[in-house]
Design an enzyme around this catalytic site. Structure first.
Site, PDB file in Angstrom:
ATOM      1  N   PHE A  65      -7.275  54.286  80.137  1.00 23.20           N
ATOM      2  CA  PHE A  65      -7.459  52.808  79.423  1.00 23.20           C
ATOM      3  C   PHE A  65      -6.895  51.960  79.227  1.00 23.20           C
ATOM      4  CE2 PHE A  65      -6.391  57.338  76.905  1.00 23.20           C
ATOM      5  CZ  PHE A  65      -7.171  57.207  76.417  1.00 23.20           C
ATOM      6  N   SER A  66      -7.017  52.091  81.435  1.00 28.36           N
ATOM      7  CA  SER A  66      -6.468  50.902  82.115  1.00 28.36           C
ATOM      8  C   SER A  66      -6.703  49.210  82.001  1.00 28.36           C
ATOM      9  CB  SER A  66      -6.822  51.316  83.975  1.00 28.36           C
ATOM     10  OG  SER A  66      -6.521  50.153  84.787  1.00 28.36           O
ATOM     11  N   ASN A  67      -5.327  48.406  81.838  1.00 25.65           N
ATOM     12  CA  ASN A  67      -5.994  47.281  81.269  1.00 25.65           C
ATOM     13  C   ASN A  67      -6.402  46.617  82.841  1.00 25.65           C
ATOM     14  OD1 ASN A  67      -4.638  47.472  78.731  1.00 25.65           O
ATOM     15  ND2 ASN A  67      -2.904  46.477  79.056  1.00 25.65           N
TER      16      ASN A  67
END
Ligand SMILES: *Cc1c(COP(=O)(O)O)cnc(C)c1O
Length: 304
Positions: A65-67
């Protein structure tokens, strides 16, 4: 190549019973509709450097879910780079379609390399990097989370002259790159408070390597059990905050920071009349993924 970012505005929020304490939010989340504000700041000088070196591909690392993955994919598309994301978790390979972050990154043209957690741990080893170079050709490497000297230089541009009136500058902390930039450009009378989003004794030392001032402190009481850990109290806080101020917070970083600031105001941590500037570093793209997790746990969802 021109890499221009908008200056973000400071929005006042009226916290009840705050004894004359004024809180403003710097809306870095508005820099891009889908990508974290601070991740763009961190990429700016790295992208200019990649361009200077004549490299056409950016490679980086991140979780599901990395920004940061979303930001690199988006910046690649915008500035004409190929992008490769080395993603933690082999099992995700078949689940791209049900993961909003990976879907977005893919739509931006990012190519993925899914690796096991064991392999992922080797992300800074020369051997692993060389293997990746054999597979993908030469690339500009952006570290996990995007923190390096050039990233900190970009984060030194977050504060402007008009922010000199604030007594406290607050921000969420992951790798410590963003707060390092803020510390470097803070004024002597200002105190910079970092709210780590994870349990990490290493942060104090990591940040010390990038800064030479001592007007900063880490407030370690608001990580909610660790990175991406979340409970009903935090979800409720985020939803109430949105109802009250029409500002969305993300559950991994800015939600925890604002919860902390709010709690500290209640505990009279800040002297009467203090002016606080909280940096909204963005991260809103992660809400969809977190809601999937919350749904499985039968917890209330974050309102989008
Ligand atoms: C990555 C991130 C942070 C943490 O930034 P660091 O420079 O790694 O400390 C804070 N807020 C948001 C929304 C982020 O995406």
């Amino acid at each position: 190549m021109i890499f221009q970012l908008n200056q973000s505005v400071n929005q006042k929020i009226e916290i009840p019973n705050s004894r004359g304490i004024e809180v403003f939010i710097k809306r870095e989340d508005r820099i891009h509709e889908f990508v974290s504000g601070n991740k763009y700041r961190k990429l700016k000088y790295n992208i200019l450097e990649a361009n200077r070196l004549g490299l056409k591909t950016l490679l980086t690392f991140g979780g599901a879910f990395s920004n940061h993955i979303a930001a690199v994919a988006s910046a690649g598309k915008l500035f004409g780079f190929e992008t490769i994301g080395v993603i933690r978790g082999e099992e995700l390979e078949d689940k791209i379609e049900s993961n909003a972050t990976l879907c977005y990154a893919k739509a931006c043209g990012m190519q993925f390399e899914f690796v096991s957690r064991d392999v992922y741990r080797e992300k800074t080893s020369e051997e692993f990097i060389n293997k990746l170079k054999n597979k993908f050709g030469n690339f500009y490497l952006v570290p996990e989370g995007g923190t390096n000297d050039l990233a900190i230089k970009g984060c030194e541009e977050i504060l402007t002259e008009e922010d000199e009136e604030f007594d406290y500058i607050c921000c969420a902390v992951g790798t410590g790159g963003t707060i390092s930039g803020l510390i470097n450009c803070s004024k002597p009378g200002q105190q910079v408070l970092g709210f780590p989003a994870l349990k990490g004794d290493f942060l104090q030392e990591d940040i010390s390597k990038f800064v030479s001032k001592s007007n900063w402190e880490l407030i370690i009481d608001y990580h909610f059990g660790g990175y991406a850990k979340i409970n009903e109290e935090l979800v409720n806080f985020i939803n109430e905050f949105k109802d009250q101020y029409q500002v969305s917070l993300d559950p991994v970083y800015t939600g925890k920071m604002m919860f902390g600031i709010h709690d500290l105001i209640g505990k009279s941590y800040f002297p009467e009349g203090s002016k606080i500037l909280a940096i909204h570093t963005g991260g809103l793209q992660g809400i969809t993924g977190m809601n999937q997790v919350l749904k499985k746990k039968r917890l209330p969802l974050i309102e989008i």
